[in-house]
Design a protein around this motif. Sequence first.
Motif, PDB file in Angstrom:
ATOM      1  N   ALA A 158       0.825  -1.204   0.000  1.00  0.00           N
ATOM      2  CA  ALA A 158       0.000   0.000   0.000  1.00  0.00           C
ATOM      3  C   ALA A 158       0.855   1.248   0.000  1.00  0.00           C
ATOM      4  O   ALA A 158       0.513   2.264  -0.611  1.00  0.00           O
ATOM      5  N   ALA A 159       1.989   1.206   0.702  1.00  0.00           N
ATOM      6  CA  ALA A 159       2.848   2.386   0.773  1.00  0.00           C
ATOM      7  C   ALA A 159       3.575   2.628  -0.528  1.00  0.00           C
ATOM      8  O   ALA A 159       3.873   3.761  -0.893  1.00  0.00           O
ATOM      9  N   PHE A 160       3.906   1.558  -1.250  1.00  0.00           N
ATOM     10  CA  PHE A 160       4.622   1.687  -2.516  1.00  0.00           C
ATOM     11  C   PHE A 160       3.762   1.097  -3.631  1.00  0.00           C
ATOM     12  O   PHE A 160       4.035   0.029  -4.169  1.00  0.00           O
ATOM     13  N   SER A 161       2.682   1.767  -3.949  1.00  0.00           N
ATOM     14  CA  SER A 161       1.784   1.321  -5.001  1.00  0.00           C
ATOM     15  C   SER A 161       2.441   1.513  -6.356  1.00  0.00           C
ATOM     16  O   SER A 161       3.417   2.247  -6.498  1.00  0.00           O
ATOM     17  N   GLN A 162       1.900   0.869  -7.340  1.00  0.00           N
ATOM     18  CA  GLN A 162       2.481   0.882  -8.670  1.00  0.00           C
ATOM     19  C   GLN A 162       2.522   2.304  -9.213  1.00  0.00           C
ATOM     20  O   GLN A 162       1.545   3.035  -9.195  1.00  0.00           O
ATOM     21  N   SER A 163       3.702   2.701  -9.673  1.00  0.00           N
ATOM     22  CA  SER A 163       3.895   4.031 -10.233  1.00  0.00           C
ATOM     23  C   SER A 163       4.535   3.887 -11.604  1.00  0.00           C
ATOM     24  O   SER A 163       5.477   3.120 -11.779  1.00  0.00           O
ATOM     25  N   VAL A 164       4.000   4.624 -12.571  1.00  0.00           N
ATOM     26  CA  VAL A 164       4.505   4.572 -13.937  1.00  0.00           C
ATOM     27  C   VAL A 164       5.025   5.954 -14.297  1.00  0.00           C
ATOM     28  O   VAL A 164       4.296   6.942 -14.221  1.00  0.00           O
ATOM     29  N   ASP A 165       6.306   6.015 -14.672  1.00  0.00           N
ATOM     30  CA  ASP A 165       6.919   7.285 -15.043  1.00  0.00           C
ATOM     31  C   ASP A 165       7.365   7.228 -16.498  1.00  0.00           C
ATOM     32  O   ASP A 165       7.875   6.207 -16.956  1.00  0.00           O
ATOM     33  N   SER A 166       7.190   8.326 -17.205  1.00  0.00           N
ATOM     34  CA  SER A 166       7.690   8.450 -18.574  1.00  0.00           C
ATOM     35  C   SER A 166       7.948   9.922 -18.845  1.00  0.00           C
ATOM     36  O   SER A 166       7.282  10.793 -18.294  1.00  0.00           O
ATOM     37  N   LEU A 170      -2.567  11.687 -11.287  1.00  0.00           N
ATOM     38  CA  LEU A 170      -1.863  12.124 -12.492  1.00  0.00           C
ATOM     39  C   LEU A 170      -1.022  13.344 -12.143  1.00  0.00           C
ATOM     40  O   LEU A 170      -1.555  14.369 -11.713  1.00  0.00           O
ATOM     41  N   GLU A 171       0.276  13.226 -12.320  1.00  0.00           N
ATOM     42  CA  GLU A 171       1.196  14.337 -12.028  1.00  0.00           C
ATOM     43  C   GLU A 171       2.055  14.609 -13.250  1.00  0.00           C
ATOM     44  O   GLU A 171       2.595  13.680 -13.869  1.00  0.00           O
ATOM     45  N   PHE A 192       8.685  17.304 -20.499  1.00  0.00           N
ATOM     46  CA  PHE A 192       7.716  17.027 -19.431  1.00  0.00           C
ATOM     47  C   PHE A 192       7.801  15.560 -19.028  1.00  0.00           C
ATOM     48  O   PHE A 192       8.149  14.686 -19.824  1.00  0.00           O
ATOM     49  N   GLU A 193       7.502  15.335 -17.758  1.00  0.00           N
ATOM     50  CA  GLU A 193       7.514  13.986 -17.190  1.00  0.00           C
ATOM     51  C   GLU A 193       6.122  13.655 -16.682  1.00  0.00           C
ATOM     52  O   GLU A 193       5.496  14.451 -15.978  1.00  0.00           O
ATOM     53  N   LEU A 194       5.652  12.472 -17.057  1.00  0.00           N
ATOM     54  CA  LEU A 194       4.314  12.010 -16.697  1.00  0.00           C
ATOM     55  C   LEU A 194       4.444  10.950 -15.606  1.00  0.00           C
ATOM     56  O   LEU A 194       5.130   9.943 -15.793  1.00  0.00           O
ATOM     57  N   ILE A 195       3.807  11.190 -14.458  1.00  0.00           N
ATOM     58  CA  ILE A 195       3.883  10.281 -13.316  1.00  0.00           C
ATOM     59  C   ILE A 195       2.479   9.806 -12.981  1.00  0.00           C
ATOM     60  O   ILE A 195       1.607  10.617 -12.633  1.00  0.00           O
ATOM     61  N   LEU A 196       2.253   8.511 -13.081  1.00  0.00           N
ATOM     62  CA  LEU A 196       0.940   7.913 -12.810  1.00  0.00           C
ATOM     63  C   LEU A 196       1.047   7.049 -11.563  1.00  0.00           C
ATOM     64  O   LEU A 196       1.835   6.108 -11.518  1.00  0.00           O
ATOM     65  N   ASP A 197       0.248   7.363 -10.556  1.00  0.00           N
ATOM     66  CA  ASP A 197       0.264   6.612  -9.293  1.00  0.00           C
ATOM     67  C   ASP A 197      -1.082   5.935  -9.075  1.00  0.00           C
ATOM     68  O   ASP A 197      -2.115   6.417  -9.528  1.00  0.00           O
ATOM     69  N   ASN A 198      -1.025   4.811  -8.352  1.00  0.00           N
ATOM     70  CA  ASN A 198      -2.239   4.074  -7.953  1.00  0.00           C
ATOM     71  C   ASN A 198      -3.067   3.640  -9.160  1.00  0.00           C
ATOM     72  O   ASN A 198      -4.293   3.707  -9.146  1.00  0.00           O
ATOM     73  N   MET A 199      -2.373   3.200 -10.201  1.00  0.00           N
ATOM     74  CA  MET A 199      -3.079   2.768 -11.402  1.00  0.00           C
ATOM     75  C   MET A 199      -3.619   1.348 -11.266  1.00  0.00           C
ATOM     76  O   MET A 199      -4.511   0.949 -11.994  1.00  0.00           O
ATOM     77  N   GLU A 200      -3.098   0.579 -10.320  1.00  0.00           N
ATOM     78  CA  GLU A 200      -3.510  -0.817 -10.163  1.00  0.00           C
ATOM     79  C   GLU A 200      -4.623  -0.892  -9.134  1.00  0.00           C
ATOM     80  O   GLU A 200      -4.416  -1.143  -7.956  1.00  0.00           O
ATOM     81  N   THR A 201      -5.871  -0.648  -9.600  1.00  0.00           N
ATOM     82  CA  THR A 201      -7.015  -0.585  -8.674  1.00  0.00           C
ATOM     83  C   THR A 201      -8.047  -1.692  -8.901  1.00  0.00           C
ATOM     84  O   THR A 201      -9.062  -1.726  -8.232  1.00  0.00           O
ATOM     85  N   ASP A 202      -7.788  -2.568  -9.866  1.00  0.00           N
ATOM     86  CA  ASP A 202      -8.782  -3.597 -10.171  1.00  0.00           C
ATOM     87  C   ASP A 202      -8.776  -4.737  -9.158  1.00  0.00           C
ATOM     88  O   ASP A 202      -9.753  -5.462  -9.014  1.00  0.00           O
ATOM     89  N   GLU A 203      -7.651  -4.927  -8.450  1.00  0.00           N
ATOM     90  CA  GLU A 203      -7.537  -6.055  -7.544  1.00  0.00           C
ATOM     91  C   GLU A 203      -8.046  -5.673  -6.163  1.00  0.00           C
ATOM     92  O   GLU A 203      -7.730  -4.606  -5.638  1.00  0.00           O
ATOM     93  N   ASP A 204      -8.829  -6.514  -5.576  1.00  0.00           N
ATOM     94  CA  ASP A 204      -9.342  -6.318  -4.227  1.00  0.00           C
ATOM     95  C   ASP A 204      -8.263  -6.714  -3.223  1.00  0.00           C
ATOM     96  O   ASP A 204      -7.705  -7.801  -3.308  1.00  0.00           O
ATOM     97  N   PRO A 205      -7.930  -5.839  -2.247  1.00  0.00           N
ATOM     98  CA  PRO A 205      -6.916  -6.197  -1.260  1.00  0.00           C
ATOM     99  C   PRO A 205      -7.241  -7.461  -0.473  1.00  0.00           C
ATOM    100  O   PRO A 205      -6.355  -8.057   0.129  1.00  0.00           O
TER     101      PRO A 205
END
Length: 224
Positions: free
Chosen positions: A25-33, A57-58, A113-126
């Motif tokens: 939970a503290a280190f959720s999936q993050s996608v940077d490009s 979205l950052e 510019f840098e695109l940072i996507l956090d918490n993209m993996e939301t389909d799975e139930d904890p």
Amino acid sequence: MEVSSVSFHVVLVVFALVLEFNVLAAFSQSVDSDFTFTLPSGRRECFYQTMKKHASLEIEYQVLDGAGLDVDFHIASPTGEIFCCTIVETEDGDYMFCFDNTFSAVSEKIIFFELILDNMETDEDPEDWKEYVHGTDMLDMKLEDIMVRVYQDTINNVKARLSKSVHLQTVLKAFEARDRNLQESNFDRVNFWSVTNLIVMVIVSAVQVFLVRSLFEDKRKIRT
């Protein structure tokens, strides 16, 4: 003793599972490009990114080269809401972010510019992990297995921090490129105006010499 051993194993299993999911939970999936492109004068360029609900979205951007080193920026949500900030909490849909250089008639801009996507993996139930554990399977876990999980969590922690370091280095590289382009532009301007001043000084000196010489010329005509 057997009951105590079983209880100890259960406690260790619960501790390992709690630790694992807290770290995830503290280190959720993050996608940077990151991207660099040239924005012509009088133009606007827009990009699209599909987002999920409760994600983040950052966008971090820098104008690396171009007069004024400025550009207009905004983010539009799927419902048409406009954001001027660079970080938004998203809903399901396509988000549009635009760089606007229409206010400049002659100067193109080089934009990073840098695109940072956090918490993209939301389909799975904890809680989905529970369906994979049946009966006494939890009791079969050994202390070594728990330590392996702890080591894996530590590795994930290090990986997340390394990714953050790479992100910071990329941003610093963009700052360095912008400052270098600014210094080179200032250097060209200084050279241009120095040469211009030198030419003006030479012309003024020549005019002054001509005027001084004209003052001492004898313009009277000698009659014979």
